[in-house]
Design a protein around this motif. Structure first.
Motif, mmCIF file in Angstrom:
data_model
loop_
_atom_site.group_PDB
_atom_site.id
_atom_site.type_symbol
_atom_site.label_atom_id
_atom_site.label_comp_id
_atom_site.label_asym_id
_atom_site.label_seq_id
_atom_site.Cartn_x
_atom_site.Cartn_y
_atom_site.Cartn_z
ATOM 1 N N TYR A 146 0.237 5.300 -3.522
ATOM 2 C CA TYR A 146 0.275 4.076 -2.714
ATOM 3 C C TYR A 146 -0.094 2.843 -3.529
ATOM 4 C CZ TYR A 146 0.688 6.852 1.527
ATOM 5 O OH TYR A 146 1.136 7.704 2.501
ATOM 6 N N TYR A 181 -0.849 -1.619 -2.684
ATOM 7 C CA TYR A 181 -0.787 -2.774 -1.800
ATOM 8 C C TYR A 181 0.014 -3.864 -2.512
ATOM 9 C CZ TYR A 181 -4.600 -1.149 1.257
ATOM 10 O OH TYR A 181 -5.385 -0.448 2.147
ATOM 11 N N TYR A 232 7.360 2.116 3.228
ATOM 12 C CA TYR A 232 6.284 1.115 3.264
ATOM 13 C C TYR A 232 5.909 0.811 4.703
ATOM 14 C CZ TYR A 232 9.341 -2.619 4.961
ATOM 15 O OH TYR A 232 10.166 -3.385 5.732
ATOM 16 N N VAL A 290 0.897 -4.140 6.660
ATOM 17 C CA VAL A 290 -0.508 -4.058 7.063
ATOM 18 C C VAL A 290 -0.934 -5.346 7.779
ATOM 19 C CG1 VAL A 290 -2.884 -3.727 6.225
ATOM 20 C CG2 VAL A 290 -0.991 -2.533 5.105
ATOM 21 N N LYS A 340 1.672 -1.860 2.512
ATOM 22 C CA LYS A 340 1.216 -0.626 1.868
ATOM 23 C C LYS A 340 2.491 0.139 1.517
ATOM 24 C CE LYS A 340 -1.346 3.560 3.087
ATOM 25 N NZ LYS A 340 -2.083 4.204 4.202
#
Lengths: 152, 268
Positions: A15, A17, A117, A120, A132
């Motif tokens: 993962y 961000y 994805y 968020v 994310k």
């Protein structure tokens, strides 16, 4: 991977961000609290075309240097972007955060590595939303290692 | 005319200019580090991925400027052309990269205002330029007095170029604009980016200036593709354009363009 030396090549699966100028400004204003910590990818995807995020290569990391203290305070240990950092920024992150280098200008190539994805926060910011993202085999180089050695 | 502009815009977003591709290939044939080699190979592979998935080469599809020679502009209504191009841009999977103004950072959601400029020094020619932030934001202007020499200009410009170009996805093309007003110098630095890599100015003095500047940058910088330390292929070319200047002094503007070299032109 935090211990990898400057110049090392890696294929990252996991993962990330996504953040960039507008995202970071909002996160700080809102005192946003993260429940999970992943590498931060400085990127604003195009969201269009036949790949999940469209084109999504890295943006210029030097623009984010002013946000490094906030990222460190919030527990982030890895940043990913493109281009060189100032000497001051390298000194500021030494031992606390490493800088992985993604290849700039190849948004389609990195877009192919994105599997899925979720948004968020800050959808209204468009490409600057906090996402994310799950990537597979994303080619990266260690630009600045934890000892402050650099190849960029 | 519209179809020509559309074709140039498509290529700007989905193809690497052939002269830059040749430069990249020539770099790959030379002695370069493993990292620099891998970066350059990814550049070439990216073009295939982009066209296969209908996703632009770079997510930063930036700001679009269309340049028209004065003779072509005579027969065109600029507002209508702007609308036609804006409508075509919606089909190209471009990112919404525009905000309302520098002071109000609000994403416009659907892009896209193309900027249209009429160029009096061009004849029967149209050009399309796509400016992503990585290159655009590194551009700069320096001001010199009338007694400044070529050596003074190079001495002042080189450190700035060396500090900035590694952030512009090298190998870069560097455009230099000199003389006129501040606006003229900046515009000329953009027009210089339409030059082919390896082609120097027809004026001998300007050509020598370009060669000297290119040599000085290459000698004093060890940055290659993507700004990698110890690289060999950081700067592909320097092109300069000029107009007459005031006796008291002049501006020198410098613009960068990344390896995508998103400045395409056509004679019509």
């Amino acid at each position: 991977m935090f211990d990898a030396q400057a110049g090392s090549r890696m294929l990252y699966t996991g993962y990330l961000y996504t953040m960039r100028d507008g995202t970071l400004k909002r996160l700080i204003n809102d005192s946003f609290q993260f429940t999970d910590i992943f590498p931060v990818y400085f990127c604003g995807p195009s969201f269009k075309g036949t790949l999940p995020l469209g084109a999504c290569g890295p943006t210029t990391t030097a623009r984010m240097e002013k946000f490094f203290p906030w990222l460190i305070e919030n527990g982030f240990r890895v940043i990913i972007g493109k281009g060189s950092l100032s000497r001051n920024a390298i000194d500021a992150i030494r031992g606390k955060m490493v800088y992985w280098l993604a290849v700039g200008g190849v948004g389609a190539f990195y877009g192919e590595r994105v599997k899925y994805y979720e948004t968020v926060a800050y959808e209204e910011l468009g490409p600057e939303a906090l996402l994310k993202v799950y990537v597979e085999d994303m080619p990266l180089f260690v630009g600045v290692d934890k000892w402050g050695n650099k190849v960029i | 005319m519209l179809d020509v502009i559309k074709g140039l815009l498509y290529k700007s977003l989905y193809a690497i200019r052939p002269d830059m591709k040749d430069y990249i290939r020539s770099c790959l044939e030379g002695e370069i580090s493993d990292i620099e080699r891998e970066i350059l190979e990814i550049y070439i592979r990216n073009e295939n991925v982009s066209q296969s998935y209908n996703v632009p080469l770079c997510q930063d599809t930036g700001l679009v400027t269309v340049y028209l020679s004065h003779d072509i502009a005579k027969n065109i209504t600029v507002n209508e052309l702007e609308k036609e191009i804006a409508s075509y841009m919606k089909t190209l999977n471009m990112r919404n990269s525009q905000v309302t103004s520098p002071l109000v950072h609000e994403n416009m959601g659907d892009n896209q205002i193309p900027f249209i400029k009429i160029i009096s020094s061009w004849q029967d020619m149209v050009g399309v330029q796509v400016s992503g932030a990585g290159s655009e934001l590194q551009g700069f202007v320096l001001t010199f007095t009338g007694s400044s020499t070529t050596k003074d200009i190079i001495h002042a410009i080189v450190p700035e170029v060396i500090r900035r170009f590694p952030k512009s996805c090298p190998p870069v093309m560097i455009g230099v604009g000199m003389g006129g007003t501040l606006a003229d110098a900046a515009l000329l630095s953009k027009l210089a980016l339409f030059r082919k890599i390896g082609q120097f100015h027809s004026d001998e003095v300007v050509s020598q200036f370009e060669r000297d500047l290119l040599s000085a940058i290459r000698e004093q910088s060890d940055r290659g593709a993507q700004g990698i330390v110890g690289g060999q292929c950081g700067v592909a070319h320097v092109a300069a354009e000029y107009v007459p200047s005031h006796i008291a002094g002049f501006h020198v503007a410098v613009s960068f363009q990344c390896y995508l070299t998103r400045s395409w032109w056509s004679h019509v």
